[in-house]
Scaffold this active site. Structure first.
Site, PDB file in Angstrom:
ATOM      1  N   GLU A   1     -74.185 -54.634 -24.792  1.00 47.47           N
ATOM      2  CA  GLU A   1     -75.747 -53.354 -24.509  1.00 47.47           C
ATOM      3  C   GLU A   1     -75.622 -53.477 -25.913  1.00 47.47           C
ATOM      4  O   GLU A   1     -77.089 -53.330 -26.505  1.00 47.47           O
ATOM      5  CB  GLU A   1     -74.782 -52.075 -23.627  1.00 47.47           C
ATOM      6  CG  GLU A   1     -74.444 -52.477 -22.818  1.00 47.47           C
ATOM      7  CD  GLU A   1     -74.363 -50.345 -21.594  1.00 47.47           C
ATOM      8  OE1 GLU A   1     -74.476 -50.534 -21.349  1.00 47.47           O
ATOM      9  OE2 GLU A   1     -73.747 -49.910 -23.085  1.00 47.47           O
TER      10      GLU A   1
ATOM     11  N   HIS B   1     -52.768 -70.049 -19.530  1.00 42.85           N
ATOM     12  CA  HIS B   1     -51.882 -71.340 -18.658  1.00 42.85           C
ATOM     13  C   HIS B   1     -53.227 -71.552 -18.242  1.00 42.85           C
ATOM     14  O   HIS B   1     -53.687 -72.192 -16.698  1.00 42.85           O
ATOM     15  CB  HIS B   1     -50.761 -70.872 -17.982  1.00 42.85           C
ATOM     16  CG  HIS B   1     -49.213 -70.438 -18.592  1.00 42.85           C
ATOM     17  ND1 HIS B   1     -48.314 -71.426 -18.447  1.00 42.85           N
ATOM     18  CD2 HIS B   1     -48.848 -69.807 -19.398  1.00 42.85           C
ATOM     19  CE1 HIS B   1     -48.215 -71.388 -19.788  1.00 42.85           C
ATOM     20  NE2 HIS B   1     -48.728 -70.210 -19.930  1.00 42.85           N
TER      21      HIS B   1
ATOM     22  N   LYS C   1     -81.791 -50.659 -13.537  1.00 40.57           N
ATOM     23  CA  LYS C   1     -81.348 -49.321 -12.069  1.00 40.57           C
ATOM     24  C   LYS C   1     -82.301 -48.817 -11.879  1.00 40.57           C
ATOM     25  O   LYS C   1     -82.345 -48.381 -10.329  1.00 40.57           O
ATOM     26  CB  LYS C   1     -80.970 -48.058 -13.335  1.00 40.57           C
ATOM     27  CG  LYS C   1     -79.403 -48.044 -14.261  1.00 40.57           C
ATOM     28  CD  LYS C   1     -79.488 -46.948 -14.547  1.00 40.57           C
ATOM     29  CE  LYS C   1     -78.535 -47.074 -15.736  1.00 40.57           C
ATOM     30  NZ  LYS C   1     -77.757 -45.634 -16.398  1.00 40.57           N
TER      31      LYS C   1
END
Length: 417
Positions: free
Chosen positions: A275, A296, A408
């Protein structure tokens, strides 16, 4: 203490690093002197602002009441409203503390039901952390949990509801009207910088974390970083080096550790840098690996894949328990481990890994002395300070998040708000 070792062998990078350390010196000096440009976002910069004795005593008093009356405590929050607290709580579980349950960080009905199932048969309280009380996830969870509390405790439900929001916000008004406990979410601190405020400290205190030790660690790190110039400043070294790698075409910083206790700290770190720096078509992509498990899987790409990343190893000097491998009379092919301590094996694994990875990509090493509340305080402040410097060198605002706000607004429009 936090140490930073670049482990860089590329002469060109080292020369540019030395040059940037000089050129960006004024950036560090301005930050240490205090910048008026970002004064409305620097409430975290001086740890004393929100961690004086009066603030801490008030938090401890509320936490004590919760601990005495509850088996569980629900932290309602998303992103910066829960990442710092969760990283410490999950890393340092305390005996005889309420179970900390997380809500407000998802819209999945399956996850919501799973969260509610954890509360069955438990006395609980909640803390809704929402700076301006507009973010959907915590708002929706707050509504669901208030209903459960009302059904279970009737009029006394209000005594089990805490909210942390901006003074003067609709959340404070709601608390005043309904009789809920209200705590201030500092107006001059963005969510990802709130570890040393009511936002992070109350949930930690409820979970039995020594918040005074945490604050002491942050304050000591503040003192070091504010009084140290140039190459002796570890946050400045780290910020400069990551910018050099960025200029050389590396687009991902991989934070890796051999300590699973740091699992949720990765989330806090990821948000902090994503951010703060990811804007204006710039910034390093923050990613994390939990070793040795990810060796792995991701290890293959790190060593043989596209060289898009550099790696920062976060290690703990004295952070591990001891467990010695003893023979059990079965010839299993692992006799070479007899008498060896898992702590030593883990450290050898780290040395082997950084040796292999540094042949392919640049590597840095950041070490803390121990994994406890004090050193978590140091980590929080160190990375916040380094992120501030790094974003300034990069040329972006360290404290806004315009992309998140756009998302938003689109969400609210779609829901008919």
């Amino acid at each position: 203490m936090i140490t930073v070792d670049t482990k860089e062998e590329n002469k060109e990078c080292l020369q540019e690093y030395a040059s940037l350390m000089v050129d960006a010196g004024s950036t560090l000096s301005k930050i240490q002197a205090g910048e008026k440009e970002y004064s409305d976002s620097l409430g975290w910069f001086d740890t004393k602002e929100w961690t004086d004795d009066a603030h801490l005593s008030h938090i401890e008093e509320i936490a004590s009441k919760v601990r005495q009356s509850c088996d569980a405590f629900v932290l309602i929050g998303v992103g910066g409203s829960n990442n710092a607290a969760r990283s410490v709580i999950e890393a340092l579980p305390q005996k005889d503390a309420p179970k900390i349950i997380y809500a407000g960080n998802t819209l999945s009905p399956n996850a919501m039901h799973a969260m509610l199932e954890q509360l069955e048969g438990k006395d609980f309280a909640i803390d809704c952390i929402a700076k301006n009380f507009e973010t959907l996830e915590p708002g929706a969870s707050f509504r669901v949990l208030r209903k459960v509390l009302k059904e279970r405790y009737g009029d006394k439900a209000k005594d089990r509801i805490i909210a942390t929001g901006t003074p003067g916000s609709s959340l404070e008004k709601l608390c005043t009207e309904q009789g809920y406990t209200f705590l201030a979410f500092p107006e001059d601190v963005g969510g990802r910088y709130t570890a040393m405020t009511n936002v992070g400290l109350l949930p930690m205190a409820v979970a039995g974390i020594d918040i005074r030790s945490l604050v002491k660690g942050a304050a000591d790190m503040q003192k070091l970083l504010q009084s140290t110039a140039g190459a002796d400043n570890p946050a400045y070294r780290y910020a400069c080096m990551r910018n050099i790698y960025y200029r050389h075409g590396y687009r991902v910083e991989l934070l890796s550790s051999f300590e699973p206790q740091l699992r949720y700290f990765y989330k806090w770190w990821t948000q902090l840098f994503a951010e703060s720096e990811g804007k204006n078509d710039r910034g390093l992509f923050p990613a994390c690996c939990e070793f040795s498990e990810d060796l792995h899987s991701m290890g293959q790409f790190i060593q043989d894949g596209t060289p898009v990343m550099f790696e920062t190893f976060l290690t703990v000097k004295d952070g591990q328990e001891h467990l010695v491998l003893e023979p059990d009379g079965v010839d299993d092919g692992f006799a070479y481990l007899d008498g060896k301590d898992f702590k030593d094996i883990n450290e050898i694994d780290y040395e082997a890994t950084i040796g292999a990875h540094s042949r392919k990509i640049p590597c840095m090493h950041i070490e803390i002395d121990a994994l406890d509340a004090y050193h978590f305080g140091q980590l929080f402040y160190f990375y916040q300070y380094a992120c501030y410097i790094s974003a300034k060198i990069l040329g972006v605002n360290p404290f806004d998040q315009p992309g998140v706000e756009d998302y938003k607004q689109r969400l609210f429009n779609a829901l008919g708000k």
